[in-house]
Design an enzyme around this catalytic site. Structure first.
Site, PDB file in Angstrom:
ATOM      1  NE  ARG A  21      -0.591   0.878   4.872  1.00  0.00           N
ATOM      2  CZ  ARG A  21      -1.070   0.838   6.107  1.00  0.00           C
ATOM      3  NH1 ARG A  21      -2.191   0.175   6.351  1.00  0.00           N
ATOM      4  NH2 ARG A  21      -0.458   1.456   7.096  1.00  0.00           N
ATOM      5  CB  ILE A  23       5.161   5.829  -0.710  1.00  0.00           C
ATOM      6  CG1 ILE A  23       4.526   7.173  -0.291  1.00  0.00           C
ATOM      7  CG2 ILE A  23       6.409   6.046  -1.546  1.00  0.00           C
ATOM      8  CD1 ILE A  23       5.381   8.022   0.641  1.00  0.00           C
ATOM      9  CG  ASP A  69       8.860  -8.672  10.565  1.00  0.00           C
ATOM     10  OD1 ASP A  69       9.382  -7.571  10.250  1.00  0.00           O
ATOM     11  OD2 ASP A  69       8.636  -8.999  11.751  1.00  0.00           O
ATOM     12  CB  VAL A  70      11.764  -5.895   5.992  1.00  0.00           C
ATOM     13  CG1 VAL A  70      11.206  -6.302   4.645  1.00  0.00           C
ATOM     14  CG2 VAL A  70      11.039  -4.689   6.548  1.00  0.00           C
ATOM     15  CE1 TYR A 163       8.758   7.828   9.430  1.00  0.00           C
ATOM     16  CE2 TYR A 163       9.333  10.152   9.243  1.00  0.00           C
ATOM     17  CZ  TYR A 163       8.853   8.988   8.674  1.00  0.00           C
ATOM     18  OH  TYR A 163       8.481   8.973   7.347  1.00  0.00           O
ATOM     19  CE  LYS A 167      11.450   7.066   7.114  1.00  0.00           C
ATOM     20  NZ  LYS A 167      11.337   6.039   6.071  1.00  0.00           N
TER      21      LYS A 167
HETATM   22  N1  LIG Z   1       3.251   9.237   4.085  1.00  0.00           N
HETATM   23  C1  LIG Z   1       4.112  10.211   4.274  1.00  0.00           C
HETATM   24  O1  LIG Z   1       3.757  11.376   4.483  1.00  0.00           O
HETATM   25  C2  LIG Z   1       5.584   9.920   4.204  1.00  0.00           C
HETATM   26  C3  LIG Z   1       6.460  11.023   4.153  1.00  0.00           C
HETATM   27  C4  LIG Z   1       7.822  10.793   4.078  1.00  0.00           C
HETATM   28  C5  LIG Z   1       8.292   9.503   4.049  1.00  0.00           C
HETATM   29  N2  LIG Z   1       7.430   8.452   4.109  1.00  0.00           N
HETATM   30  C6  LIG Z   1       7.994   7.116   4.085  1.00  0.00           C
HETATM   31  O2  LIG Z   1       7.496   6.404   2.979  1.00  0.00           O
HETATM   32  C7  LIG Z   1       7.461   5.010   3.287  1.00  0.00           C
HETATM   33  C8  LIG Z   1       6.060   4.473   2.991  1.00  0.00           C
HETATM   34  O3  LIG Z   1       5.140   5.187   3.801  1.00  0.00           O
HETATM   35  P1  LIG Z   1       3.575   5.138   3.575  1.00  0.00           P
HETATM   36  O4  LIG Z   1       3.052   6.456   3.939  1.00  0.00           O
HETATM   37  O5  LIG Z   1       3.288   4.557   2.241  1.00  0.00           O
HETATM   38  O6  LIG Z   1       3.179   4.121   4.748  1.00  0.00           O
HETATM   39  P2  LIG Z   1       2.095   2.959   4.829  1.00  0.00           P
HETATM   40  O7  LIG Z   1       1.942   2.662   6.265  1.00  0.00           O
HETATM   41  O8  LIG Z   1       0.893   3.283   4.025  1.00  0.00           O
HETATM   42  O9  LIG Z   1       2.840   1.728   4.095  1.00  0.00           O
HETATM   43  C9  LIG Z   1       3.907   1.059   4.692  1.00  0.00           C
HETATM   44  C10 LIG Z   1       3.853  -0.399   4.302  1.00  0.00           C
HETATM   45  O10 LIG Z   1       4.927  -1.067   4.991  1.00  0.00           O
HETATM   46  C11 LIG Z   1       4.442  -2.298   5.511  1.00  0.00           C
HETATM   47  N3  LIG Z   1       5.245  -2.712   6.662  1.00  0.00           N
HETATM   48  C12 LIG Z   1       5.302  -2.144   7.891  1.00  0.00           C
HETATM   49  N4  LIG Z   1       6.147  -2.815   8.687  1.00  0.00           N
HETATM   50  C13 LIG Z   1       6.636  -3.850   7.941  1.00  0.00           C
HETATM   51  C14 LIG Z   1       7.557  -4.894   8.192  1.00  0.00           C
HETATM   52  N5  LIG Z   1       8.156  -5.018   9.388  1.00  0.00           N
HETATM   53  N6  LIG Z   1       7.845  -5.774   7.208  1.00  0.00           N
HETATM   54  C15 LIG Z   1       7.246  -5.662   5.986  1.00  0.00           C
HETATM   55  N7  LIG Z   1       6.360  -4.678   5.681  1.00  0.00           N
HETATM   56  C16 LIG Z   1       6.066  -3.782   6.648  1.00  0.00           C
HETATM   57  C17 LIG Z   1       2.993  -2.011   5.878  1.00  0.00           C
HETATM   58  O11 LIG Z   1       2.243  -3.211   5.976  1.00  0.00           O
HETATM   59  C18 LIG Z   1       2.560  -1.095   4.738  1.00  0.00           C
HETATM   60  O12 LIG Z   1       2.015  -1.847   3.656  1.00  0.00           O
HETATM   61  C19 LIG Z   1       7.853   4.884   4.763  1.00  0.00           C
HETATM   62  O13 LIG Z   1       9.216   4.558   4.849  1.00  0.00           O
HETATM   63  C20 LIG Z   1       7.613   6.271   5.292  1.00  0.00           C
HETATM   64  O14 LIG Z   1       8.418   6.562   6.399  1.00  0.00           O
HETATM   65  C21 LIG Z   1       6.089   8.631   4.175  1.00  0.00           C
END
Ligand SMILES: NC(=O)c1ccc[n+]([C@@H]2O[C@H](COP(=O)([O-])OP(=O)(O)OC[C@H]3O[C@@H](n4cnc5c(N)ncnc54)[C@H](O)[C@@H]3O)[C@@H](O)[C@H]2O)c1
Length: 255
Positions: A21, A23, A69-70, A163, A167
């Protein structure tokens, strides 16, 4: 080769972690649209199956799902072995797994700190190392780690120091790998999204108005707005780009 052909990912194999899901999913879609076969890995089984089925339906590419689970080193090693088993190689790795725990610095527990560091930073190291070993053998690879503008700024109003630190660590770790692996033709870059509308941020709607006030473009990003950068960095169009952090934040870090 023309520039357009350099963006073509036909015949390439990509692994996207956290791809069920948000990004990660948008990046998996972008890579598939440009011709790559894609392994989508995630811990959430239901979302993973749905995403794999939808992408397989939509794109003329082979799409496979891997539950992983990464944060578990053995599982990460198995995940990369499975990609090589299924597809014969791994050309592109996108690490998009990430979580945030909002807590004040003086109240954050050691357990919370480790949970964020393990999920964001250590998992990225494990995935890069496992895929990187294979890419070094192949003498070819492109890794894109999804960091955040939070590596450079301290978000408001929510406090989330673990967090932010994770990052910043991802960017410098990626730069270090980029320097070490350049001689093997393995490129390592990061993208740094700003506030993006995904389940992660939809969980805290009370912050959105304040965030948008602080963003020169006055809106949050859609996940698809991150995918073009990932396609570029994954492709031969970026053949001389390594160790770079591409900020995509609607201008947030300008002010
Ligand atoms: N949404 C934002 O505003 C934003 C901004 C900057 C950076 N990011 C970064 O972008 C990336 C994606 O974020 P997002 O908003 O799409 O988040 P999200 O929570 O929608 O998606 C994250 C996905 O990672 C999976 N996940 C979580 N823990 C896991 C694990 N241990 N093993 C395998 N899968 C796992 C979840 O099931 C989920 O599908 C993240 O690294 C986040 O920090 C997001």
């Amino acid at each position: 080769m023309g520039i357009k052909e350099r963006f073509d990912l036909s015949g390439q194999v990509a692994l996207v972690t956290g791809g069920a899901r948000g990004i990660g999913r948008a990046c998996a879609e972008g890579l598939a649209e440009f011709g790559a076969d894609v392994a989508v890995a995630d811990i959430r089984e239901g979302n993973l199956h749905r995403t794999v089925a939808e992408l397989a339906d939509q794109y003329d590419a082979r799409i496979e799902g891997i539950i992983c689970d990464v944060t578990d080193a053995a599982a990460v090693s198995d995940m990369v072995a499975k990609v090589v088993d299924l597809f014969g190689k791994i050309d592109i790795l996108v690490n998009s797994v990430g979580i945030s725990i909002r807590e004040d610095a003086e109240k954050m527990t050691e357990e919370q700190w480790h949970k964020v560091m393990d999920t964001n930073l250590t998992s990225t190291f494990l995935c890069c190392q496992a895929a990187g070993r294979r890419m070094i053998q192949q003498k070819r690879g492109a890794i894109i780690n999804v960091a955040s503008m939070s590596a450079r700024i301290v978000n408001i109003p929510q406090n989330q120091l673990a967090y932010n630190a994770s990052k910043a660590g991802m960017i410098q770790m990626s730069r270090s790998m980029a320097a070490e692996w350049a001689k093997h033709n393995v490129r390592v870059n990061t993208i740094s999204p700003g506030s993006t509308l995904t389940d992660m941020t939809k969980a805290v709607p009370q912050y959105h108005d304040q965030w948008c006030e602080l963003i020169p473009m006055k809106r949050m990003a859609a996940p698809e707005e991150m995918a073009g950068a990932v396609v570029y960095l994954a492709s031969d169009a970026a053949s001389y780009a390594t160790g770079h952090d591409l900020i995509i934040d609607g201008g947030y870090t300008l002010w």
